[in-house]
Design a protein around this motif. Structure first.
Motif, PDB file in Angstrom:
ATOM      1  N   SER A   1     -38.405   5.902  68.115  1.00 17.45           N
ATOM      2  CA  SER A   1     -37.086   5.053  69.106  1.00 17.45           C
ATOM      3  C   SER A   1     -37.267   4.296  70.038  1.00 17.45           C
ATOM      4  O   SER A   1     -37.171   3.312  69.802  1.00 17.45           O
ATOM      5  N   GLU A   2     -38.609   4.359  70.475  1.00 15.50           N
ATOM      6  CA  GLU A   2     -38.619   3.175  71.338  1.00 15.50           C
ATOM      7  C   GLU A   2     -39.121   2.254  70.788  1.00 15.50           C
ATOM      8  O   GLU A   2     -38.815   0.595  70.778  1.00 15.50           O
ATOM      9  N   TRP A   3     -39.661   2.373  69.284  1.00 11.93           N
ATOM     10  CA  TRP A   3     -40.214   1.235  68.493  1.00 11.93           C
ATOM     11  C   TRP A   3     -39.359   0.048  68.398  1.00 11.93           C
ATOM     12  O   TRP A   3     -38.759  -1.196  68.089  1.00 11.93           O
ATOM     13  N   LEU A   4     -37.498   0.991  67.820  1.00  6.71           N
ATOM     14  CA  LEU A   4     -36.027   0.382  67.629  1.00  6.71           C
ATOM     15  C   LEU A   4     -35.605   0.038  68.555  1.00  6.71           C
ATOM     16  O   LEU A   4     -35.054  -1.413  68.768  1.00  6.71           O
ATOM     17  N   THR A   5     -35.856   1.032  69.927  1.00  7.22           N
ATOM     18  CA  THR A   5     -34.964  -0.365  70.932  1.00  7.22           C
ATOM     19  C   THR A   5     -35.616  -1.091  71.855  1.00  7.22           C
ATOM     20  O   THR A   5     -35.393  -2.140  72.032  1.00  7.22           O
ATOM     21  N   GLY A   6     -37.538  -1.432  71.405  1.00  9.57           N
ATOM     22  CA  GLY A   6     -37.896  -3.369  71.706  1.00  9.57           C
ATOM     23  C   GLY A   6     -37.292  -3.845  70.732  1.00  9.57           C
ATOM     24  O   GLY A   6     -37.531  -5.311  71.104  1.00  9.57           O
ATOM     25  N   LEU A   7     -37.006  -3.562  69.663  1.00  4.76           N
ATOM     26  CA  LEU A   7     -36.273  -4.161  68.651  1.00  4.76           C
ATOM     27  C   LEU A   7     -35.288  -4.783  68.706  1.00  4.76           C
ATOM     28  O   LEU A   7     -34.134  -5.885  68.438  1.00  4.76           O
ATOM     29  N   GLY A   8     -34.381  -4.030  69.732  1.00  4.86           N
ATOM     30  CA  GLY A   8     -32.755  -4.079  70.245  1.00  4.86           C
ATOM     31  C   GLY A   8     -31.458  -3.393  68.855  1.00  4.86           C
ATOM     32  O   GLY A   8     -30.711  -4.084  69.213  1.00  4.86           O
ATOM     33  N   ARG A   9     -32.694  -2.715  67.983  1.00  2.80           N
ATOM     34  CA  ARG A   9     -31.532  -1.975  67.233  1.00  2.80           C
ATOM     35  C   ARG A   9     -30.679  -0.513  68.221  1.00  2.80           C
ATOM     36  O   ARG A   9     -31.236   0.171  68.178  1.00  2.80           O
ATOM     37  N   ARG A  10     -30.164   0.230  67.528  1.00  4.39           N
ATOM     38  CA  ARG A  10     -29.320   0.925  68.451  1.00  4.39           C
ATOM     39  C   ARG A  10     -29.707   2.375  67.278  1.00  4.39           C
ATOM     40  O   ARG A  10     -30.913   2.468  65.978  1.00  4.39           O
ATOM     41  N   VAL A  11     -30.485   3.145  68.168  1.00  6.71           N
ATOM     42  CA  VAL A  11     -31.690   4.859  67.652  1.00  6.71           C
ATOM     43  C   VAL A  11     -30.824   5.711  66.594  1.00  6.71           C
ATOM     44  O   VAL A  11     -29.710   6.146  68.085  1.00  6.71           O
ATOM     45  N   PRO A  12     -30.538   5.739  65.916  1.00 10.62           N
ATOM     46  CA  PRO A  12     -29.654   6.810  65.181  1.00 10.62           C
ATOM     47  C   PRO A  12     -29.689   8.340  66.216  1.00 10.62           C
ATOM     48  O   PRO A  12     -30.307   8.781  66.397  1.00 10.62           O
ATOM     49  N   SER A  13     -28.286   8.357  65.727  1.00 12.10           N
ATOM     50  CA  SER A  13     -27.866   9.467  67.373  1.00 12.10           C
ATOM     51  C   SER A  13     -28.000  10.831  66.874  1.00 12.10           C
ATOM     52  O   SER A  13     -27.017  10.882  65.333  1.00 12.10           O
ATOM     53  N   GLY A  14     -28.311  11.823  66.197  1.00 13.53           N
ATOM     54  CA  GLY A  14     -28.141  13.718  65.700  1.00 13.53           C
ATOM     55  C   GLY A  14     -28.567  13.182  64.350  1.00 13.53           C
ATOM     56  O   GLY A  14     -29.855  12.834  64.523  1.00 13.53           O
ATOM     57  N   HIS A  15     -28.155  13.921  63.284  1.00 16.80           N
ATOM     58  CA  HIS A  15     -28.425  13.452  62.015  1.00 16.80           C
ATOM     59  C   HIS A  15     -27.531  12.422  61.474  1.00 16.80           C
ATOM     60  O   HIS A  15     -27.818  12.331  60.445  1.00 16.80           O
ATOM     61  N   ASP A  16     -27.390  11.077  62.335  1.00 14.99           N
ATOM     62  CA  ASP A  16     -26.821  10.212  61.675  1.00 14.99           C
ATOM     63  C   ASP A  16     -27.288   9.159  61.631  1.00 14.99           C
ATOM     64  O   ASP A  16     -28.309   8.328  61.962  1.00 14.99           O
ATOM     65  N   HIS A  17     -27.444   9.070  60.158  1.00 14.47           N
ATOM     66  CA  HIS A  17     -28.242   7.758  59.234  1.00 14.47           C
ATOM     67  C   HIS A  17     -27.380   6.933  58.276  1.00 14.47           C
ATOM     68  O   HIS A  17     -28.271   6.295  58.153  1.00 14.47           O
ATOM     69  N   GLY A  18     -26.426   6.920  59.112  1.00 17.58           N
ATOM     70  CA  GLY A  18     -25.699   5.431  58.348  1.00 17.58           C
ATOM     71  C   GLY A  18     -25.598   5.781  57.113  1.00 17.58           C
ATOM     72  O   GLY A  18     -25.396   5.044  55.824  1.00 17.58           O
ATOM     73  N   GLY A  19     -25.772   7.262  56.185  1.00 14.22           N
ATOM     74  CA  GLY A  19     -25.865   6.687  54.322  1.00 14.22           C
ATOM     75  C   GLY A  19     -27.486   6.685  54.123  1.00 14.22           C
ATOM     76  O   GLY A  19     -27.831   6.029  55.146  1.00 14.22           O
TER      77      GLY A  19
END
Length: 212
Positions: free
Chosen positions: A113-131
């Motif tokens: 989560s911290e790595w994605l945030t550092g890239l400016g990307r949204r951290v998936p919420s719950g079990h959301d994985h966008g398919g």
């Protein structure tokens, strides 16, 4: 080993921006893990064996991002299943696996989560994985509903069957990250996931055989 590397990765995140890189590149051997700052406000990382410090780290690839964005909800579902064990079984080995999953996978979620945030990307919420998670061992809603309703021996068998498949999906994700990823932190985590969950699969299969 898995818990050790997770601790190292979390420690590196806390030390971000606290030191200077060496003036000349130097090779990392087999000594204790070396923490490499990546600039003010950025998360530090752990140098990999053979890496030469002072060089610009590789730019994360789409495979690195897919690994983090997919593994976060994958881990969350494993934590959900593991959290059911305490109220539904007294089998020591199953309870032990559930505890190990909580100990190892929650910190890994934090790292990704911290790595994605550092890239400016949204951290998936719950079990959301966008398919796109078909084929990675995720339990269906019907399977989760059945697991929540099971108890004792029935729970043990269903838990182990679902978790073995879940772990096998994680191995596939780790393989894809190692094949196409470049980020040192994500590659280290993928190797750790692959090694740790391979061992856990073998142990769960053994226990499942013993249950009959």
């Amino acid at each position: 080993m898995r818990a050790l590397w997770v601790t190292v990765l979390l420690t590196s995140a806390a030390l971000a921006g606290c030191g200077d890189e060496p003036e000349q590149p130097s090779a990392i051997g087999t000594e204790a893990p070396v923490i490499v700052p990546e600039g003010p406000g950025a998360t530090a990382r752990t140098a990999t064996p053979g890496e030469r410090l002072g060089q610009v780290p590789p730019t994360p690839t789409a495979a690195d991002v897919r690994f983090a964005e997919g593994m976060i909800p994958h881990h969350r579902q494993a934590l959900e299943m593991a959290g059911l064990a305490a109220g539904r079984t007294t089998t020591a080995s199953v309870l032990g696996f559930a505890q190990q999953i909580a100990i190892s996978q929650q910190p890994e979620i934090t790292i990704m989560s911290e790595w994605l945030t550092g890239l400016g990307r949204r951290v998936p919420s719950g079990h959301d994985h966008g398919g796109g998670m078909e084929g990675y061992g995720m339990a269906t809603e019907d399977e989760l509903k059945a697991l929540r309703a099971a108890e004792a021996g029935a729970f043990d068998r269903m838990f182990l069957q679902l978790m073995i498949r879940h772990h096998e999906g994680a191995l596939k994700m780790a393989e894809e990250a190692l094949a196409g990823g470049k980020d040192q932190r994500m590659r280290l985590l993928a190797r750790d996931v692959y090694a740790g969950q391979s061992i856990e699969i073998a142990r769960m299969r053994k226990i499942l055989d013993q249950l009959g």
